[in-house]
Design a protein around this motif. Sequence first.
Motif, PDB file in Angstrom:
ATOM      1  N   LEU A   1       0.828  -1.207   0.000  1.00 15.04           N
ATOM      2  CA  LEU A   1       0.000   0.000   0.000  1.00 15.04           C
ATOM      3  C   LEU A   1       0.863   1.257   0.000  1.00 15.04           C
ATOM      4  CD1 LEU A   1      -2.812  -0.972   2.537  1.00 15.04           C
ATOM      5  CD2 LEU A   1      -3.035  -0.715   0.063  1.00 15.04           C
ATOM      6  N   ARG A   2       2.001   1.220   0.681  1.00 15.56           N
ATOM      7  CA  ARG A   2       2.907   2.378   0.711  1.00 15.56           C
ATOM      8  C   ARG A   2       3.406   2.687  -0.691  1.00 15.56           C
ATOM      9  NH1 ARG A   2       5.506   5.964  -0.519  1.00 15.56           N
ATOM     10  NH2 ARG A   2       7.193   6.986   0.575  1.00 15.56           N
ATOM     11  N   TRP A   3       3.707   1.644  -1.461  1.00 14.60           N
ATOM     12  CA  TRP A   3       4.216   1.844  -2.807  1.00 14.60           C
ATOM     13  C   TRP A   3       3.106   2.242  -3.761  1.00 14.60           C
ATOM     14  CZ3 TRP A   3       9.346   1.707  -4.022  1.00 14.60           C
ATOM     15  CH2 TRP A   3      10.196   1.274  -3.008  1.00 14.60           C
ATOM     16  N   GLU A   4       1.892   1.806  -3.482  1.00 12.89           N
ATOM     17  CA  GLU A   4       0.777   2.100  -4.381  1.00 12.89           C
ATOM     18  C   GLU A   4       0.177   3.478  -4.121  1.00 12.89           C
ATOM     19  OE1 GLU A   4      -3.625   0.274  -5.432  1.00 12.89           O
ATOM     20  OE2 GLU A   4      -2.160  -0.964  -4.398  1.00 12.89           O
ATOM     21  N   TYR A   5      -0.078   3.807  -2.850  1.00  6.82           N
ATOM     22  CA  TYR A   5      -0.778   5.052  -2.513  1.00  6.82           C
ATOM     23  C   TYR A   5       0.137   6.177  -2.051  1.00  6.82           C
ATOM     24  CZ  TYR A   5      -5.179   2.543  -2.771  1.00  6.82           C
ATOM     25  OH  TYR A   5      -6.241   1.833  -3.210  1.00  6.82           O
ATOM     26  N   GLY A   6       1.375   5.887  -1.728  1.00  9.59           N
ATOM     27  CA  GLY A   6       2.267   6.918  -1.225  1.00  9.59           C
ATOM     28  C   GLY A   6       2.287   6.931   0.287  1.00  9.59           C
ATOM     29  N   SER A   7       2.725   8.033   0.850  1.00 10.76           N
ATOM     30  CA  SER A   7       2.929   8.092   2.299  1.00 10.76           C
ATOM     31  C   SER A   7       1.652   8.341   3.094  1.00 10.76           C
ATOM     32  CB  SER A   7       3.965   9.169   2.635  1.00 10.76           C
ATOM     33  OG  SER A   7       3.507  10.422   2.175  1.00 10.76           O
ATOM     34  N   VAL A   8       0.563   8.704   2.433  1.00 11.47           N
ATOM     35  CA  VAL A   8      -0.707   8.934   3.128  1.00 11.47           C
ATOM     36  C   VAL A   8      -1.746   7.965   2.574  1.00 11.47           C
ATOM     37  CG1 VAL A   8      -2.513  10.605   3.636  1.00 11.47           C
ATOM     38  CG2 VAL A   8      -0.149  11.371   3.465  1.00 11.47           C
ATOM     39  N   LEU A   9      -2.275   7.133   3.473  1.00  9.75           N
ATOM     40  CA  LEU A   9      -3.281   6.159   3.059  1.00  9.75           C
ATOM     41  C   LEU A   9      -4.674   6.774   3.076  1.00  9.75           C
ATOM     42  CD1 LEU A   9      -2.187   2.951   4.990  1.00  9.75           C
ATOM     43  CD2 LEU A   9      -1.954   3.425   2.562  1.00  9.75           C
ATOM     44  N   PRO A  10      -5.535   6.377   2.167  1.00  7.79           N
ATOM     45  CA  PRO A  10      -6.922   6.847   2.206  1.00  7.79           C
ATOM     46  C   PRO A  10      -7.609   6.363   3.487  1.00  7.79           C
ATOM     47  CG  PRO A  10      -6.443   5.780   0.102  1.00  7.79           C
ATOM     48  CD  PRO A  10      -5.264   5.551   0.989  1.00  7.79           C
ATOM     49  N   ASN A  11      -8.564   7.149   3.967  1.00 11.05           N
ATOM     50  CA  ASN A  11      -9.257   6.804   5.214  1.00 11.05           C
ATOM     51  C   ASN A  11      -9.988   5.474   5.118  1.00 11.05           C
ATOM     52  OD1 ASN A  11      -8.389   9.063   6.576  1.00 11.05           O
ATOM     53  ND2 ASN A  11     -10.125  10.295   5.927  1.00 11.05           N
ATOM     54  N   THR A  12     -10.502   5.143   3.929  1.00  9.18           N
ATOM     55  CA  THR A  12     -11.234   3.881   3.774  1.00  9.18           C
ATOM     56  C   THR A  12     -10.326   2.682   4.016  1.00  9.18           C
ATOM     57  OG1 THR A  12     -10.817   3.938   1.389  1.00  9.18           O
ATOM     58  CG2 THR A  12     -12.914   4.834   2.160  1.00  9.18           C
ATOM     59  N   ILE A  13      -9.069   2.801   3.679  1.00  9.28           N
ATOM     60  CA  ILE A  13      -8.121   1.708   3.917  1.00  9.28           C
ATOM     61  C   ILE A  13      -7.646   1.731   5.358  1.00  9.28           C
ATOM     62  CG2 ILE A  13      -5.820   0.848   3.337  1.00  9.28           C
ATOM     63  CD1 ILE A  13      -6.378   1.665   0.464  1.00  9.28           C
ATOM     64  N   GLN A  14      -7.355   2.908   5.866  1.00  8.87           N
ATOM     65  CA  GLN A  14      -6.849   3.024   7.236  1.00  8.87           C
ATOM     66  C   GLN A  14      -7.887   2.569   8.254  1.00  8.87           C
ATOM     67  OE1 GLN A  14      -5.350   6.943   8.014  1.00  8.87           O
ATOM     68  NE2 GLN A  14      -3.475   6.126   8.851  1.00  8.87           N
ATOM     69  N   PHE A  15      -9.166   2.684   7.916  1.00  3.79           N
ATOM     70  CA  PHE A  15     -10.248   2.269   8.800  1.00  3.79           C
ATOM     71  C   PHE A  15     -10.179   0.777   9.096  1.00  3.79           C
ATOM     72  CE2 PHE A  15     -14.605   0.601   9.219  1.00  3.79           C
ATOM     73  CZ  PHE A  15     -14.980   1.243  10.389  1.00  3.79           C
ATOM     74  N   HIS A  16      -9.706  -0.011   8.120  1.00  4.12           N
ATOM     75  CA  HIS A  16      -9.658  -1.464   8.263  1.00  4.12           C
ATOM     76  C   HIS A  16      -8.349  -1.966   8.863  1.00  4.12           C
ATOM     77  CE1 HIS A  16     -13.447  -2.038   6.243  1.00  4.12           C
ATOM     78  NE2 HIS A  16     -13.055  -1.199   5.297  1.00  4.12           N
ATOM     79  N   MET A  17      -7.505  -1.059   9.305  1.00  7.91           N
ATOM     80  CA  MET A  17      -6.215  -1.451   9.881  1.00  7.91           C
ATOM     81  C   MET A  17      -6.255  -1.284  11.394  1.00  7.91           C
ATOM     82  SD  MET A  17      -3.745   0.367   7.043  1.00  7.91           S
ATOM     83  CE  MET A  17      -2.257   0.185   7.968  1.00  7.91           C
ATOM     84  N   SER A  18      -5.547  -2.155  12.096  1.00  5.64           N
ATOM     85  CA  SER A  18      -5.455  -2.025  13.550  1.00  5.64           C
ATOM     86  C   SER A  18      -4.453  -0.914  13.882  1.00  5.64           C
ATOM     87  CB  SER A  18      -5.005  -3.345  14.171  1.00  5.64           C
ATOM     88  OG  SER A  18      -3.661  -3.618  13.826  1.00  5.64           O
ATOM     89  N   ALA A  19      -4.439  -0.516  15.139  1.00  7.61           N
ATOM     90  CA  ALA A  19      -3.514   0.536  15.568  1.00  7.61           C
ATOM     91  C   ALA A  19      -2.063   0.095  15.376  1.00  7.61           C
ATOM     92  CB  ALA A  19      -3.772   0.899  17.026  1.00  7.61           C
TER      93      ALA A  19
END
Length: 166
Positions: A60-78
Motif C-alpha cells: 500500500l505504501r508503494w501504491e498510494y504513497g505516504s498517506v493512506l486513504p481513510n477507507t483503507i486506514q479504517f480497516h487497519m489495527s492501531a
Amino acid sequence: RQALEEMRALYERNQADVSEAKAGRTDLIFLIRFRHCCLLRNQRCLLAYLYDRLLRIRALRWEYGSVLPNTIQFHMSAEEVEWFNRYKKSLATYMRSVGGEEGLDLTQDIKPPKSLYIEVRCLKDHGEFEIDDGTTILLKKNSQHFLPRWKCEQLIRQGILEHVLS
C-alpha cells in the motif's frame, strides 16, 4: 480472535493435564502432544496471516504513497498503522540517503519507463521551466514539449502538464 481463544483453551487444558501426568497418569501424554501440535499449527497459521497483512500494508505504501486513504486506514489495527508509519519513515530515510543531495524517489516509477523523454502538453500557463542542461522552456497553455520524464512527473501530478500519448 477465534484462533487465539482456541489456543488459550488448548493451552489451559494442556496445563491441567500436564500436572495430572506428572502425578502418574501416563495415558494423557498422547493427548497433551496432540494439543501441543494443534497449538503449533494455529501459531503457524496466525503468523502466516500476519505476515501476509504486513506484505499487503507494505505494498500500500508503494501504491498510494505516504498517506493512506481513510477507507483503507479504517480497516487497519492501531499496530498496523504504527508499522506502516515506521516503514514509511524508514523508506524515506533510505531514499534521502541515496541519490545525492535531493535523494532518490524510488516510488516514482514502479514500472520502468519505455523512454527517458516524453511528449507533454501544457494545460495552463506556468512560466519558465529549466532543464538540467541549463535550457529554459516557456510553459504556456496548449504548448507541446519533448522533456525528460523525471523532470515532468511532478508537474504532471500537479495538473500543469499532461502526457501526450501519440
